[in-house]
Design a protein around this motif. Structure first.
Motif, PDB file in Angstrom:
ATOM      1  N   ASP A  53     -14.136  25.850  23.977  1.00 42.66           N
ATOM      2  CA  ASP A  53     -14.065  27.224  24.484  1.00 42.66           C
ATOM      3  C   ASP A  53     -12.805  27.413  25.330  1.00 42.66           C
ATOM      4  O   ASP A  53     -12.269  26.447  25.861  1.00 42.66           O
ATOM      5  N   ASP A  54     -12.360  28.640  25.435  1.00 44.77           N
ATOM      6  CA  ASP A  54     -11.242  28.992  26.328  1.00 44.77           C
ATOM      7  C   ASP A  54     -10.005  28.126  26.098  1.00 44.77           C
ATOM      8  O   ASP A  54      -9.314  27.743  27.054  1.00 44.77           O
ATOM      9  N   GLU A  77     -10.858  34.927  20.836  1.00 39.24           N
ATOM     10  CA  GLU A  77     -11.757  35.569  21.803  1.00 39.24           C
ATOM     11  C   GLU A  77     -11.118  36.835  22.361  1.00 39.24           C
ATOM     12  O   GLU A  77      -9.899  36.948  22.434  1.00 39.24           O
TER      13      GLU A  77
HETATM   14 MG    MG Z   1     -14.399  31.718  26.066  1.00 37.86          MG
END
Ligand code: MG
Ligand code: C2E
Ligand code: MG
Length: 813
Positions: free
Chosen positions: A709-710, A766
Motif C-alpha cells: 500500500d501507499d 490510488e
Molecule cells: Mg493507500
C-alpha cells in the motif's frame, strides 16, 4: 587488663544470703541459752538460801531438845530429896530463857523460809504441836521457878512432877519438828535436782532443735549456694574465655563509662593496648566524624539513658584508619538495679558493609552499561525539583532519549550485538557529558546519565538555564550518537530521538517529569526521528486526548461502534474508463461511529489503537465484518459481486504471532477462497524487519493476496521490490495526484508499473479523482484504479446500488 578477668573487672564478690539466716538463728539460740543460764543461777541462789535456812532451823530445833532435857533434869533435881540450890534455879531459868529466845528465832526463820519456798503442811502441823507442847512446858517451868523463888518448898515436888510430865511430849514434838524439817529440806533438794536436770534437758533439746531446724537447712542452703556459685564461676570463666578469645571486640566500662577491660580482639582491631585505653571513654576514643549524625546521636542518647543500644557505626582507630563496626552496648546492673557499668560487643563489619555497598550500587546501576539506573534518575530528579522549588531561578533539564531502529539491530545482529551497541551508546553519552567538553559546557555542574532499560537513556542536567542550553547539549548528543557504531566488524547506523523537559515545565513528581520527557521524545520521533523536541504543555494535552481516544476506543470495541465502508477498485480500460465488467474488488475501510464526534476517520484513531495495543482487536473486527459482507454480496449481487476484498493490516498486527491462523479461520467461517482476500500493508512497513517478513510469507503460504500500500512514500526502492512477497503494488495517491503536472512523479509511476509488471505484480493507482488522471494511469498501463472519480468509500448497501448503477451505465463514461 593484664591478669584480671572480665568478671573481676566489673562484678563485686558474689552475693551471699544464708549467712544472715545463720547469724540470726545463732543469736536467738544464744539468747535462749543465756536466759536459761541466768534463770538457773538465780534459782540456784535461792535454793542455796533456803538450804542454809533449813540447816539453821534444824540446828535451832535440835538445841530446843537440849534445853527441854535440861529443864527436865532441873525439875527432877528440884523435886528430889536433896535440897535445891540457887544454882539449880538459875540453870532452870537460863534454859527457859534460851529455849524461849531460840524458839522465837526458829519461828522467825521458818516464817522467812515459808515465804521463800512456801509452807509445807507437815512442817506446819509439827510446828503447831511443838508450840503447844513447849508452851505447856514453859508454863510448868515458870510455876516451878516461882515456887523456888518464893521458897515454897512443899509445893516443889508437885510442880517439878508437872514439869517432868511436860518434858517428854515437848521432846517428842521437837524431834518430830526436826524430822519434818529435815524431810522437807530433802524433798526440796530432790526437787531442785530435778529442776536442774530439767534445765539441762531443755537446753539440750533446744540445741537439738536448733541443729535440726536451723543449722541443717542452713548448711544445706550454704552447700547449694556454694555449688551454684561454683557453677556460676565456671560459666563466668567460660564466658570470660569467650570474651577474651572472640574476634569481636569486647569493652567493659564502669558506670562512669570509663573503660576497665578490653579483650585481645580490641587490641588487634584498634591497635590500642589495654593500658592505653583504661580510664578512657570508648565513645570518645573511637569517634569518627564521618558517622551519620542521627545514628551517632541515637547511640549516645541510649548510653546516657543507660539503655541498651545497637548501631552500625564507623570507628576511628589508632593511626586514623576507619572501619565499620556493629556496636552492641548493654548496661550491666546489680540485683538491686544499680548501674554497674556497660559491656560493649562490637563485630568488624567492614566486609559486610562493602558487600552491602556493592549491592546498593548494583541496585542503583544498570548491569549492562554500568550507568546509574532509573532509581538514581528519580532520586536526582526529585532532588532537582525540590531544589528548584526552594530556589526560584535554579534550572535543570531532563533529556529522555530513545534509539531509532535499535530493535532492528537486536533482531538482525542478535542480542549480543544489541548489548554491545548499548554499551557503546553509554560510553558516548558519558564522554559527551564529561566535564571540559566544549559543547556540554554544563561541565562543572551535576550531570547524571542513566539507562532506564531497553534503548532508553536519560540525562539529568542540574544547573542548566533555559531550553537553549539543554538543547545545545541534546544536539551535541544527537550528533555524537548518530556516528556509525562498529559492532562485530560491521558499521551500524542509528540515531536517537530526544525529548527535553526544562525546570519551568517540570511540574509534579520525578515520575511525571520523566513521563513528560518521554512524551516529548515521542514527538521527536513523530517529527521524523534523529532530533530533539522540548516539551510543552500542548504535548501533554495531546497525550491526554490520545488517552481519551484510547478509552473511547475500548468502549467502541465493546459497543460495536466501528463499521466498515467499501471503496470500489476498478479495472482500467486503455482509455482510462473502467473496463467492461469494471468492478475488480473493494477495499474495506474502517470508520468509527463516535457517540459525540460523529463519524471518525481511521487516521484519527489507528495510530492510537496501535500504541494502545488495540489494533489487533480492531483489525479482527474489520476482517470479520468485511468477510461476512463479502459473502453476503455473493447472495445479493451474484455474478456482479466484487471478486476481491482488500483489507488493511497495520504494523502491529504483522508483529503479533497467530495472524495467519486467524485469517484462515475467518475465511473458512465465511466460505471464502484465500485468493479472494487481499491484505494491504504499507510500503514503509513491509521492509521493516524479519518478523514482518516472516508473517507476510506465512500469509502468502495461506494463499491470500498481498498488496504493497501507499507505494512511493516509504524508504524501499524499486530495486527492492522483488524481495517482497507481494502480488499487488498500490501507487500512493500523492504521486497519482501530481502525475499530470510533475514529470518526476509521472516517470516514477511509469517505472513502478513497469518493474511490477516484470515481476508479475498487479498495479493499482490510488486516489484517482479526475478523468485525466484515470486516462494517464491507463496510458501508463496501470491495471486498476481506485478513487473518488469512480466512487467514494460506500456503505455496503450503497455499494450494491453503485454496482447496479454500473451495470446500467458506467459512472463516468
Ligand atoms: Mg493507500
Ligand atoms: P489506504 O489503505 O491507502 O486507503 C485509501 C485511503 O484513500 C482511504 O482513506 C480512502 O478514503 C482514501 N481515498 C480513496 N480515493 C481517494 C481520492 O480520490 N482522493 C482522496 N483524497 N482520498 C481517497 P481512509 O479511509 O481515510 O483511510 C486512510 C488509511 O487508513 C488507509 O489508507 C489505511 O492505511 C488506513 N485504514 C483504513 N482502514 C483500515 C483498517 O481497517 N485497518 C488498518 N490497519 N488500516 C486502515
Ligand atoms: Mg489500503
Amino acid at each position: 587488663m593484664p591478669g584480671t578477668s572480665p568478671v573481676d573487672a566489673v562484678h563485686p564478690a558474689a552475693q551471699q544470703r544464708p549467712h544472715r539466716r545463720v547469724r540470726r538463728s545463732m543469736y536467738s539460740a544464744f539468747a535462749v541459752i543465756a536466759a536459761l543460764a541466768v534463770f538457773q543461777a538465780w534459782h540456784g541462789h535461792r535454793f542455796e538460801q533456803v538450804r542454809a535456812g533449813d540447816a539453821e532451823i534444824i540446828s535451832y530445833a535440835g538445841t530446843q531438845r537440849t534445853f527441854t532435857q535440861q529443864m527436865g533434869r532441873m525439875a527432877a533435881l528440884a523435886g528430889g530429896e536433896q535440897p535445891v540450890t540457887l544454882v539449880h534455879a538459875e540453870l532452870l531459868g537460863e534454859a527457859l530463857d534460851r529455849s524461849r529466845a531460840d524458839a522465837l528465832l526458829v519461828e522467825a526463820l521458818l516464817d522467812a523460809q515459808f515465804k521463800l519456798s512456801g509452807g509445807q503442811p507437815e512442817v506446819q502441823a509439827a510446828l503447831q504441836v511443838w508450840q503447844a507442847a513447849r508452851e505447856r512446858l514453859w508454863y510448868r517451868c515458870e510455876v516451878l521457878l516461882r515456887h523456888l523463888d518464893d521458897g515454897r518448898l512443899d509445893d516443889l515436888p508437885v510442880a517439878a512432877a508437872a514439869v517432868q510430865r511436860e518434858v517428854d511430849p515437848a521432846l517428842v514434838a521437837a524431834s518430830t519438828l526436826t524430822e519434818r524439817l529435815q524431810a522437807a529440806a530433802s524433798a526440796r533438794s530432790a526437787r531442785q535436782l530435778r529442776l536442774l536436770e530439767g534445765g539441762v534437758a531443755a537446753t539440750l533439746m533446744l540445741l537439738g532443735l536448733l541443729a535440726l531446724l536451723v543449722v541443717e537447712p542452713t548448711a544445706r542452703a550454704v552447700r547449694l549456694q556454694v555449688r551454684r556459685l561454683a557453677d556460676q564461676a565456671d560459666e563466668l570463666s567460660r564466658l570470660a574465655l569467650v570474651a577474651e578469645r572472640t574476634d569481636n571486640m569486647v569493652i567493659l566500662s564502669n558506670a562512669e563509662r570509663e573503660i576497665v577491660w578490653v579483650n585481645d580482639a580490641f587490641t588487634r582491631l584498634t591497635g590500642y593496648t589495654p593500658d592505653e585505653v583504661r580510664g578512657q571513654r570508648a565513645a570518645t576514643l573511637l569517634r569518627s566524624e564521618n558517622n551519620d549524625a542521627e545514628t551517632a546521636r541515637r547511640l549516645r542518647d541510649a548510653v546516657e539513658a543507660c539503655e541498651p543500644a545497637r548501631a552500625e557505626v564507623l570507628a576511628r582507630v589508632k593511626g586514623g584508619r576507619e572501619f565499620w563496626i556493629d556496636a552492641d552496648v548493654q548496661p550491666l546492673r546489680a540485683d538491686d538495679g544499680e548501674l554497674r557499668g556497660f559491656v560493649t560487643v562490637a563485630a568488624d563489619i567492614s566486609e559486610r558493609r562493602a558487600l552491602q555497598e556493592q549491592l546498593r550500587h548494583a541496585a542503583r546501576s544498570d548491569a549492562l552499561t554500568g550507568l546509574p539506573n532509573r532509581a538514581v534518575v528519580l532520586d536526582r530528579l526529585q532532588r532537582a525539583i525540590a531544589h528548584a522549588r526552594r530556589h526560584p531561578g535554579y534550572g535543570f533539564a531532563v533529556l529522555f532519549m530513545d534509539f531509532d531502529r535499535f530493535k532492528q539491530v537486536n533482531d538482525t545482529l542478535g542480542h549480543g550485538a544489541g548489548d554491545e551497541m548499548l554499551r557503546q551508546i553509554a560510553r558516548r553519552i558519558e564522554d559527551t557529558l564529561r566535564p571540559g567538553d566544549a559543547v556540554a559546557r554544563v561541565s562543572s555542574r551535576l550531570q547524571t546519565a542513566a539507562r532506564l532499560g531497553g534503548d532508553e537513556f536519560v540525562v539529568v542536567l542540574e544547573g542548566v538555564h533555559g531550553a537553549d542550553e539543554a538543547r545545545a547539549v541534546a544536539e551535541r548528543l544527537l550528533a555524537v550518537l548518530a556516528q556509525p557504531y562498529a559492532i562485530r566488524g560491521q558499521a551500524v547506523q542509528s540515531s536517537a530521538s530526544i525529548g527535553i523537559v526544562t525546570a519551568d515545565h517540570a511540574v509534579g513528581s520525578a515520575d511525571d517529569v520523566l513521563r513528560d520527557a518521554d512524551t516529548a521524545m515521542y514527538e521527536a520521533k513523530r517529527a521524523g526521528r534523529g532530533r530533539c523536541v522540548v516539551f510543552d504543555s500542548s504535548m501533554h494535552e495531546r497525550l491526554v486526548r490520545t488517552l481519551e481516544v484510547e478509552n473511547d476506543l475500548r468502549r467502541a470495541l465493546r459497543e460495536q461502534e466501528l463499521f466498515v465502508v467499501y471503496q470500489p477498485v476498478v479495472d482500467l480500460a486503455p482509455d482510462g474508463t473502467p473496463a467492461r465488467g469494471g468492478l475488480a474488488g473493494v477495499e474495506a475501510l474502517v470508520r468509527w461511529h463516535h457517540p459525540t464526534r460523529g463519524v471518525v476517520p481511521p487516521a484519527q484513531f489507528i495510530g492510537v489503537a496501535e500504541e494502545a495495543g488495540l489494533i489487533d482487536a480492531i483489525g479482527q473486527q474489520v476482517l470479520e465484518m468485511a468477510c461476512a459482507q463479502f459473502a453476503r454480496w455473493r447472495q445479493t449481487l451474484g455474478a456482479q459481486a466484487p471478486r476481491l476484498l482488500a483489507v488493511n493490516l497495520s504494523r502491529a498486527q504483522l508483529q503479533t504471532p497467530g495472524l495467519a491462523p486467524e485469517v484462515r479461520w475467518v475465511l473458512e467461517h465465511n466460505g471464502m477462497q484465500p485468493h479472494e482476500l487481499q491484505l494491504e500493508v504499507t510500503e514503509s512497513l513491509a521492509a521493516q524487519d524479519d518478523r514482518v517478513q516472516a508473517s507476510l510469507r506465512e500469509l502468502k503460504r495461506l494463499g491470500v493476496r498481498l498488496a504493497l500500500d501507499d507505494f512511493g512514500t516509504g524508504y524501499s526502492s524499486l530495486a527492492c521490490l522483488h524481495q517482497l512477497p507481494v502480488d499487488t503494488v498500490k501507487i500512493d495517491r500523492s504521486f497519482v495526484g501530481h502525475a499530470e503536472t510533475l514529470e518526476y512523479h509521472r516517470v516514477l509511476i511509469e517505472a513502478t508499473i513497469r518493474v511490477a509488471q516484470t515481476l508479475g505484480m498487479t498495479t493499482v493507482a490510488e486516489g484517482i479523482e479526475t478523468a485525466g488522471q484515470a486516462a494517464l494511469m491507463a496510458a501508463l498501463h496501470c491495471d486498476r484504479g481506485q478513487g473518488y472519480l469512480f466512487s467514494r468509500p460506500l456503505a455496503a448497501e450503497d455499494l450494491e446500488r453503485w454496482v447496479h448503477a454500473q451495470a446500467v451505465e458506467p459512472a463516468h463514461a
